[in-house]
Design an enzyme around this catalytic site. Structure first.
Site, PDB file in Angstrom:
ATOM      1  N   TYR A 120       0.824  -1.216   0.000  1.00  0.00           N
ATOM      2  CA  TYR A 120       0.000   0.000   0.000  1.00  0.00           C
ATOM      3  C   TYR A 120       0.859   1.269   0.000  1.00  0.00           C
ATOM      4  O   TYR A 120       0.463   2.284  -0.530  1.00  0.00           O
ATOM      5  CB  TYR A 120      -0.892   0.033   1.243  1.00  0.00           C
ATOM      6  CG  TYR A 120      -2.245  -0.599   1.058  1.00  0.00           C
ATOM      7  CD1 TYR A 120      -2.367  -1.930   0.679  1.00  0.00           C
ATOM      8  CD2 TYR A 120      -3.404   0.135   1.275  1.00  0.00           C
ATOM      9  CE1 TYR A 120      -3.614  -2.507   0.523  1.00  0.00           C
ATOM     10  CE2 TYR A 120      -4.651  -0.447   1.121  1.00  0.00           C
ATOM     11  CZ  TYR A 120      -4.758  -1.764   0.752  1.00  0.00           C
ATOM     12  OH  TYR A 120      -5.989  -2.326   0.594  1.00  0.00           O
TER      13      TYR A 120
ATOM     14  N   LYS B 152       2.777 -15.460   2.558  1.00  0.00           N
ATOM     15  CA  LYS B 152       2.997 -16.146   1.275  1.00  0.00           C
ATOM     16  C   LYS B 152       4.493 -16.387   1.169  1.00  0.00           C
ATOM     17  O   LYS B 152       5.159 -15.976   0.216  1.00  0.00           O
ATOM     18  CB  LYS B 152       2.453 -15.268   0.132  1.00  0.00           C
ATOM     19  CG  LYS B 152       2.449 -15.930  -1.238  1.00  0.00           C
ATOM     20  CD  LYS B 152       1.430 -17.042  -1.393  1.00  0.00           C
ATOM     21  CE  LYS B 152       1.590 -17.713  -2.756  1.00  0.00           C
ATOM     22  NZ  LYS B 152       0.725 -18.909  -2.915  1.00  0.00           N
TER      23      LYS B 152
ATOM     24  N   ASP C 110      -3.352 -18.199   0.258  1.00  0.00           N
ATOM     25  CA  ASP C 110      -4.335 -18.855  -0.613  1.00  0.00           C
ATOM     26  C   ASP C 110      -5.107 -19.916   0.157  1.00  0.00           C
ATOM     27  O   ASP C 110      -6.332 -20.026   0.056  1.00  0.00           O
ATOM     28  CB  ASP C 110      -3.669 -19.419  -1.882  1.00  0.00           C
ATOM     29  CG  ASP C 110      -2.424 -20.253  -1.598  1.00  0.00           C
ATOM     30  OD1 ASP C 110      -1.919 -20.246  -0.453  1.00  0.00           O
ATOM     31  OD2 ASP C 110      -1.947 -20.923  -2.536  1.00  0.00           O
TER      32      ASP C 110
ATOM     33  N   ASP D 125      -6.664  -6.807   3.783  1.00  0.00           N
ATOM     34  CA  ASP D 125      -7.750  -6.142   3.066  1.00  0.00           C
ATOM     35  C   ASP D 125      -8.667  -7.183   2.440  1.00  0.00           C
ATOM     36  O   ASP D 125      -9.892  -7.134   2.585  1.00  0.00           O
ATOM     37  CB  ASP D 125      -7.146  -5.231   1.982  1.00  0.00           C
ATOM     38  CG  ASP D 125      -8.211  -4.533   1.165  1.00  0.00           C
ATOM     39  OD1 ASP D 125      -9.162  -4.016   1.776  1.00  0.00           O
ATOM     40  OD2 ASP D 125      -8.096  -4.508  -0.081  1.00  0.00           O
TER      41      ASP D 125
ATOM     42  N   ASP E 299     -12.598  -8.715   3.968  1.00  0.00           N
ATOM     43  CA  ASP E 299     -13.854  -8.662   3.208  1.00  0.00           C
ATOM     44  C   ASP E 299     -14.470 -10.057   3.116  1.00  0.00           C
ATOM     45  O   ASP E 299     -15.683 -10.225   3.263  1.00  0.00           O
ATOM     46  CB  ASP E 299     -13.617  -8.133   1.779  1.00  0.00           C
ATOM     47  CG  ASP E 299     -13.886  -6.641   1.656  1.00  0.00           C
ATOM     48  OD1 ASP E 299     -13.706  -5.927   2.671  1.00  0.00           O
ATOM     49  OD2 ASP E 299     -14.268  -6.193   0.556  1.00  0.00           O
TER      50      ASP E 299
END
Ligand code: IPM
Ligand code: MG
Length: 356
Positions: A139, A189, A221, A245, A249
């Site tokens: 970001y 990851k 994942d 983020d 959601d």
């Protein structure tokens, strides 16, 4: 208790005004000495000052102990240059106040469990806390941009985390886990990205300070899959800005009702920005249809984390639960045969449930 109120755009002003009524009610009931200040952020700030995060708002935010934010954004701002988009206001307030710890609970309210897209037994009593790092990662990483290379355009960003950034969010996550089910799952990851290999290494180092918390690791994942396969395996999840983020959601939808979920973004001293996790819903703005409960529950987090008033925090949550139990529903959480009430009536109901 100095609170800066930033209503923002779309449904922001109407949900925030119900939360402010709740605040005023609590102020009277307990003589809390709440002092409210108002400011602009997002699209309304762009309209008034050409900046989504005016200096004036930054000044007020620095003085405040806590900030209550509605939502930012709207289709009329989508074609503005990047620096003037409402979302930049949000990123700027997070960064300039050092609000690095984003707490996003995903809790299923018993009465609304049927609204989840997952089978009832998978989500009933679900209670997850996602701890998302909020001021680092891709970001904010440099270099970033779009430029010409060898005659074609190339877009690039930088995923970057320093040891100290990972450490401080790790401590927040471990301490959150200590107060809950004592299980922490760190998401990375590391099989592909060095930045997250360091993330995992530092998580393991910090774990030594918290022998009572069990730390596990999961690749992002797989975590996305596990969240819809068996979400109740999780207690606290900790992850970086971009993975957080996306996963938050996903987790919000497990609860069936994005209109119910609050969030807190804290600095090192528990100064916080509190906001519902849903957006500005321009399609229903100004029609008294929005659900103010996520904003009201954000107040519950404010009393817990910034003001250290667990009693009041709990009281707000209990009032919201009793309103749900009595069958009152805004449009977003109503089932087929439910009578639907508006934003203001929902605010009234919470205030009544809080009692004198
Ligand atoms: C969020 C939002 C923001 C983010 C956007 C609006 C900049 O999606 O708070 O999750 O990406 O952090
Ligand atoms: Mg998001």
């Amino acid at each position: 208790m100095k609170i800066l109120v930033l209503p923002g755009d779309g449904i922001g002003p109407e949900i925030v005004s119900q939360a402010v009524r709740v605040l005023n009610h609590l102020d009277q009931k307990y003589a809390l000495g709440i002092a409210l200040e108002y400011g602009l952020i997002g699209g309304c700030a762009v309209d008034a000052t050409a900046s989504p995060f005016p200096d004036e708002t930054l000044k007020k935010a620095r003085i405040a102990h806590a900030i209550l934010l509605g939502a930012v954004g709207g289709p009329q701002y989508d074609s503005l240059p990047r620096a003037q988009r409402p979302e930049q206001g949000l990123l700027a307030i997070r960064k300039s106040l050092n609000l690095f710890a984003n707490l996003r609970p995903a809790q299923v309210f018993e009465e609304l469990a049927h609204a989840s897209s997952l089978k009832n037994e998978l989500v009933v009593n679900l209670d997850i806390l996602i701890v998302r790092e909020l001021t680092g990662d891709i970001y904010f990483g440099e270099p970033r941009g779009i430029e010409l290379r060898n005659g074609e355009r190339v877009g690039f960003n930088t995923m970057i985390y320093s040891e100290s950034e990972i450490k401080r969010i790790a401590h927040v996550a471990f301490q959150s886990a200590q107060k809950r089910g004592k299980k922490l799952c760190s998401i990375d990851k590391m099989n592909v990205l060095e930045a997250t290999q360091l993330w995992r290494d530092v998580m393991i180092e910090v774990a030594a300070d918290y022998p009572d918390v069990s730390l596990t690791h999961m690749l992002v994942d797989n975590a996305a899959m596990q969240l819809v396969r068996n979400p109740k395996q999780f207690d606290v999840m900790v992850t970086g800005n971009i993975f957080g983020d996306i996963l938050s959601d996903e987790a919000s939808m497990l609860t069936g009702s994005i209109g119910m979920l609050p969030s807190a973004s804290l600095d090192e001293n528990n100064k916080g920005l509190y906001e519902p996790i849903h957006g500005s819903a321009p399609d229903i703005a100004g029609q008294d249809k929005a659900n103010p409960l996520a904003t009201i529950l954000s107040l519950s987090m404010m009393f817990k984390y910034t003001f250290n008033r667990l009693d009041i925090s709990q009281e707000i949550e209990t009032a919201v639960k009793s309103v749900l139990k009595s069958g009152l529903r805004t449009r977003d959480i109503a089932s087929k045969d439910d009578a639907v009430i508006g934003c203001i009536a929902m605010g009234d109901a919470v205030i009544t449930a809080l009692g004198k």
